[in-house]
Design a protein around this motif. Structure first.
Motif, PDB file in Angstrom:
ATOM      1  N   UNK A 194       0.831  -1.209   0.000  1.00 38.66           N
ATOM      2  CA  UNK A 194       0.000   0.000   0.000  1.00 38.66           C
ATOM      3  C   UNK A 194       0.864   1.257   0.000  1.00 38.66           C
ATOM      4  N   UNK A 195       1.915   1.245   0.852  1.00 39.17           N
ATOM      5  CA  UNK A 195       2.795   2.409   0.924  1.00 39.17           C
ATOM      6  C   UNK A 195       3.510   2.649  -0.404  1.00 39.17           C
ATOM      7  N   UNK A 196       3.950   1.568  -1.045  1.00 44.23           N
ATOM      8  CA  UNK A 196       4.603   1.726  -2.340  1.00 44.23           C
ATOM      9  C   UNK A 196       3.643   2.309  -3.380  1.00 44.23           C
ATOM     10  N   UNK A 197       2.404   1.840  -3.337  1.00 44.92           N
ATOM     11  CA  UNK A 197       1.414   2.344  -4.294  1.00 44.92           C
ATOM     12  C   UNK A 197       1.149   3.829  -4.075  1.00 44.92           C
ATOM     13  N   UNK A 198       0.989   4.216  -2.809  1.00 38.79           N
ATOM     14  CA  UNK A 198       0.754   5.627  -2.511  1.00 38.79           C
ATOM     15  C   UNK A 198       1.966   6.483  -2.879  1.00 38.79           C
ATOM     16  N   UNK A 199       3.162   5.948  -2.644  1.00 34.10           N
ATOM     17  CA  UNK A 199       4.367   6.713  -2.981  1.00 34.10           C
ATOM     18  C   UNK A 199       4.466   6.910  -4.484  1.00 34.10           C
ATOM     19  N   UNK A 200       4.169   5.857  -5.239  1.00 36.68           N
ATOM     20  CA  UNK A 200       4.181   5.988  -6.701  1.00 36.68           C
ATOM     21  C   UNK A 200       3.149   7.019  -7.155  1.00 36.68           C
ATOM     22  N   UNK A 201       1.977   6.968  -6.526  1.00 38.04           N
ATOM     23  CA  UNK A 201       0.935   7.928  -6.876  1.00 38.04           C
ATOM     24  C   UNK A 201       1.364   9.355  -6.542  1.00 38.04           C
ATOM     25  N   UNK A 202       2.012   9.523  -5.376  1.00 38.77           N
ATOM     26  CA  UNK A 202       2.467  10.858  -4.975  1.00 38.77           C
ATOM     27  C   UNK A 202       3.492  11.402  -5.965  1.00 38.77           C
ATOM     28  N   UNK A 203       4.411  10.544  -6.424  1.00 40.24           N
ATOM     29  CA  UNK A 203       5.392  10.985  -7.421  1.00 40.24           C
ATOM     30  C   UNK A 203       4.706  11.445  -8.708  1.00 40.24           C
ATOM     31  N   UNK A 204       3.689  10.689  -9.115  1.00 38.81           N
ATOM     32  CA  UNK A 204       2.991  11.033 -10.347  1.00 38.81           C
ATOM     33  C   UNK A 204       2.171  12.315 -10.215  1.00 38.81           C
ATOM     34  N   UNK A 205       1.728  12.637  -8.996  1.00 38.66           N
ATOM     35  CA  UNK A 205       0.884  13.813  -8.803  1.00 38.66           C
ATOM     36  C   UNK A 205       1.666  15.121  -8.761  1.00 38.66           C
ATOM     37  N   UNK A 206       2.958  15.042  -8.476  1.00 41.11           N
ATOM     38  CA  UNK A 206       3.718  16.281  -8.297  1.00 41.11           C
ATOM     39  C   UNK A 206       3.700  17.158  -9.552  1.00 41.11           C
ATOM     40  N   UNK A 207       3.940  16.558 -10.697  1.00 37.45           N
ATOM     41  CA  UNK A 207       4.013  17.346 -11.931  1.00 37.45           C
ATOM     42  C   UNK A 207       2.680  17.996 -12.295  1.00 37.45           C
ATOM     43  N   UNK A 208       1.549  17.265 -12.353  1.00 36.55           N
ATOM     44  CA  UNK A 208       0.288  17.941 -12.688  1.00 36.55           C
ATOM     45  C   UNK A 208      -0.128  18.978 -11.659  1.00 36.55           C
ATOM     46  N   UNK A 209       0.160  18.755 -10.366  1.00 35.49           N
ATOM     47  CA  UNK A 209      -0.204  19.747  -9.354  1.00 35.49           C
ATOM     48  C   UNK A 209       0.593  21.036  -9.540  1.00 35.49           C
ATOM     49  N   UNK A 210       1.859  20.898  -9.877  1.00 38.06           N
ATOM     50  CA  UNK A 210       2.674  22.092 -10.139  1.00 38.06           C
ATOM     51  C   UNK A 210       2.140  22.864 -11.338  1.00 38.06           C
ATOM     52  N   UNK A 211       1.727  22.118 -12.358  1.00 35.56           N
ATOM     53  CA  UNK A 211       1.175  22.776 -13.547  1.00 35.56           C
ATOM     54  C   UNK A 211      -0.134  23.489 -13.227  1.00 35.56           C
ATOM     55  N   UNK A 212      -0.987  22.847 -12.422  1.00 40.94           N
ATOM     56  CA  UNK A 212      -2.254  23.467 -12.033  1.00 40.94           C
ATOM     57  C   UNK A 212      -2.003  24.749 -11.251  1.00 40.94           C
ATOM     58  N   UNK A 213      -1.008  24.714 -10.369  1.00 39.40           N
ATOM     59  CA  UNK A 213      -0.715  25.901  -9.560  1.00 39.40           C
ATOM     60  C   UNK A 213      -0.259  27.065 -10.439  1.00 39.40           C
ATOM     61  N   UNK A 214       0.529  26.782 -11.455  1.00 40.21           N
ATOM     62  CA  UNK A 214       0.957  27.848 -12.366  1.00 40.21           C
ATOM     63  C   UNK A 214      -0.232  28.471 -13.086  1.00 40.21           C
ATOM     64  N   UNK A 215      -1.195  27.645 -13.492  1.00 36.32           N
ATOM     65  CA  UNK A 215      -2.398  28.162 -14.157  1.00 36.32           C
ATOM     66  C   UNK A 215      -3.192  29.043 -13.193  1.00 36.32           C
ATOM     67  N   UNK A 216      -3.324  28.589 -11.935  1.00 39.26           N
ATOM     68  CA  UNK A 216      -4.087  29.354 -10.945  1.00 39.26           C
ATOM     69  C   UNK A 216      -3.411  30.681 -10.659  1.00 39.26           C
ATOM     70  N   UNK A 217      -2.071  30.698 -10.576  1.00 39.89           N
ATOM     71  CA  UNK A 217      -1.351  31.951 -10.364  1.00 39.89           C
ATOM     72  C   UNK A 217      -1.626  32.935 -11.501  1.00 39.89           C
ATOM     73  N   UNK A 218      -1.683  32.423 -12.729  1.00 40.18           N
ATOM     74  CA  UNK A 218      -1.980  33.280 -13.877  1.00 40.18           C
ATOM     75  C   UNK A 218      -3.391  33.865 -13.786  1.00 40.18           C
ATOM     76  N   UNK A 219      -4.348  33.030 -13.368  1.00 41.22           N
ATOM     77  CA  UNK A 219      -5.731  33.494 -13.240  1.00 41.22           C
ATOM     78  C   UNK A 219      -5.871  34.533 -12.129  1.00 41.22           C
ATOM     79  N   UNK A 220      -5.082  34.387 -11.049  1.00 40.30           N
ATOM     80  CA  UNK A 220      -5.176  35.348  -9.946  1.00 40.30           C
ATOM     81  C   UNK A 220      -4.871  36.774 -10.401  1.00 40.30           C
ATOM     82  N   UNK A 221      -3.978  36.911 -11.355  1.00 42.98           N
ATOM     83  CA  UNK A 221      -3.593  38.264 -11.815  1.00 42.98           C
ATOM     84  C   UNK A 221      -4.556  38.828 -12.847  1.00 42.98           C
ATOM     85  N   UNK A 222      -5.463  38.018 -13.354  1.00 44.01           N
ATOM     86  CA  UNK A 222      -6.332  38.467 -14.435  1.00 44.01           C
ATOM     87  C   UNK A 222      -7.801  38.603 -14.031  1.00 44.01           C
ATOM     88  N   UNK A 223      -8.176  38.069 -12.902  1.00 46.42           N
ATOM     89  CA  UNK A 223      -9.579  38.135 -12.484  1.00 46.42           C
ATOM     90  C   UNK A 223      -9.776  39.263 -11.485  1.00 46.42           C
TER      91      UNK A 223
END
Length: 435
Positions: A194-223
């Motif tokens: 279970x821990x290995x599965x969650x760790x693999x999932x956490x590694x995979x989530x880092x990149x899309x979460x970073x990308x989402x945060x960049x999009x949100x930062x852009x929206x904060x300056x425009x709304x």
């Protein structure tokens, strides 16, 4: 022919019954022989005692049969039990074990009815020590260890794997000891998977979460208001997910490497604790919370300063969130001497409702949520100043950091106030300032 066989069988049965009666009378005569047979009163007593003795002997035989039947029933039940069970005598000779124990301990050489030293059959120092402690202390004991089975067959030995065992022992009469065995390896394997599965999932989530945060930062300056409040709320939730992923990966790394790399230096504990409190003071000020430090004014230990700062930030942050307004959080430091050594003990006691008794064994487990009275609201989670608060991993990370420093941490309720009480003990103390 059939009638002749029946009569012959009846004659044999009657003859055996008559022989039993004669043998019983002879036994009773010998039993009553010390009495004076010349006395008429004594002879009369003998005649009265004979039926009574027959009745008592019959009752004893019935009780013996019942006990044997009960023993057979209990052995049959234990043979079908999901736990292993074995029983040794006062000399640690194996008297009996069920099928589960034979499979767990690889007792192929033992056969029912044999009496052999347990150490000859099972090479386990931990099991032998558990039995000796149970016999010496006359109290039930619990022991957990990794068991490495020994097998004489080299071909089978390659397929034999070590397993994590939990043994519960209890003292029995005449120096005997009973031990229940539980194979916890399947549960441990499932947890690791279970821990290995969650760790693999956490590694995979880092990149899309970073990308989402960049999009949100852009929206904060425009709304413009009032639409920007939805983007701000989205940013808070994204940050919470990023903190969760970071905390999970950090905890997994700590657990996989208990001897984590620490940047050791001499750390003065009082100033470190005060520094952590000053970081959280703006949050504490909103609830009019104060800190009361008592104990040692100058105490140094060899530790990783940044890691310990992380420990106290998280513990004090929890204390703030679970304490009612206008109360005090008490912190006490003192030196204790367990086992002829010295340790620094730090006690943090908040003013909240404390832990539920059922929650205490699970306080340091990841993602564990206990009593709703101590469940923090989503608003508090978002407003937390710590990177790991609100993820359900904070106390688990704290425990791993304390263990890496050779210390121990406990969660309790204060016996007088009932408030939550966290106790930490660290070795490697220096009472004087290092030169």
């Amino acid at each position: 022919m059939f009638l002749l066989a029946f009569l012959l069988g009846l004659a044999v049965g009657l003859g055996f019954w008559v022989w039993q009666q004669v043998h019983l009378n002879w036994y009773l005569e010998r039993l009553l022989q010390p009495l004076n047979s010349h006395d008429d009163k004594i002879s009369h007593i003998k005649l009265l005692l004979r039926p009574r003795l027959r009745q008592d002997i019959s009752m004893v035989n019935k009780q013996r049969q019942d006990l044997q039947q009960s023993l057979s029933t209990y052995k049959e039940i234990l043979n079908f039990a999901p736990l292993g069970y074995l029983q040794v005598d006062e000399e640690n000779q194996l008297l009996w074990c069920n099928q589960q124990a034979r499979e767990i301990l690889y007792l192929q050489r033992w056969q029912p009815g044999q009496v052999r030293l347990l150490l000859e059959l099972v090479r386990s120092y931990e099991l032998d020590q558990l039995i000796e402690q149970t016999r010496d202390w006359q109290k039930p004991q619990v022991q957990e260890w990794v068991f490495h089975p020994a097998c004489e067959d080299a071909k089978v030995m390659t397929a034999v794997k070590s397993m994590f065992l939990r043994a519960s022992s209890l003292p029995l009469p005449a120096g005997q000891v009973g031990v229940f065995l539980e194979n916890c390896q399947p549960v441990l394997d499932l947890k690791q998977e279970r821990d290995r599965s969650f760790s693999d999932l956490a590694h995979e989530l880092r990149t899309p979460l970073t990308a989402i945060r960049l999009v949100v930062e852009t929206l904060q300056t425009r709304l413009e208001p009032p639409l920007d409040r939805w983007v701000n709320r989205l940013m808070q939730e994204v940050d919470r997910l990023i903190n969760l992923v970071k905390s999970w990966l950090e905890l997994t790394q700590m657990e996989n490497n208990p001897t984590m790399q620490l940047n050791l230096e001499m750390v003065e504990m009082r100033s470190l604790i005060i520094s952590a409190w000053e970081t959280l003071e703006p949050i504490a000020h909103r609830q009019s919370l104060n800190i009361n430090y008592s104990g040692l004014e100058s105490i140094h230990i060899q530790a990783d300063k940044s890691r310990l700062y992380q420990v106290f930030i998280n513990l004090l942050d929890n204390s703030i969130k679970y304490s009612p307004a206008a109360t005090t959080i008490n912190i006490e430091t003192k030196i204790i001497s367990p086992n002829n050594g010295q340790m620094l003990e730090i006690n943090i006691i908040d003013s909240g409702v404390g832990f539920a008794v059922a929650d205490l064994p699970h306080v340091f487990e990841r993602f564990y949520r206990g009593d709703k009275a101590r469940y923090r609201s989503p608003v508090n989670e978002v407003n937390s100043t710590t990177g790991i608060a609100g993820t359900g991993l904070g106390l688990a990370i704290v425990q791993q950091i304390v263990i890496a420093h050779g210390g121990v941490i406990k969660a309790m309720n204060h016996p007088q106030t009932g408030s939550a009480w966290i106790q930490i003990q660290f070795p490697q103390i220096m009472t004087n300032s290092p030169s």
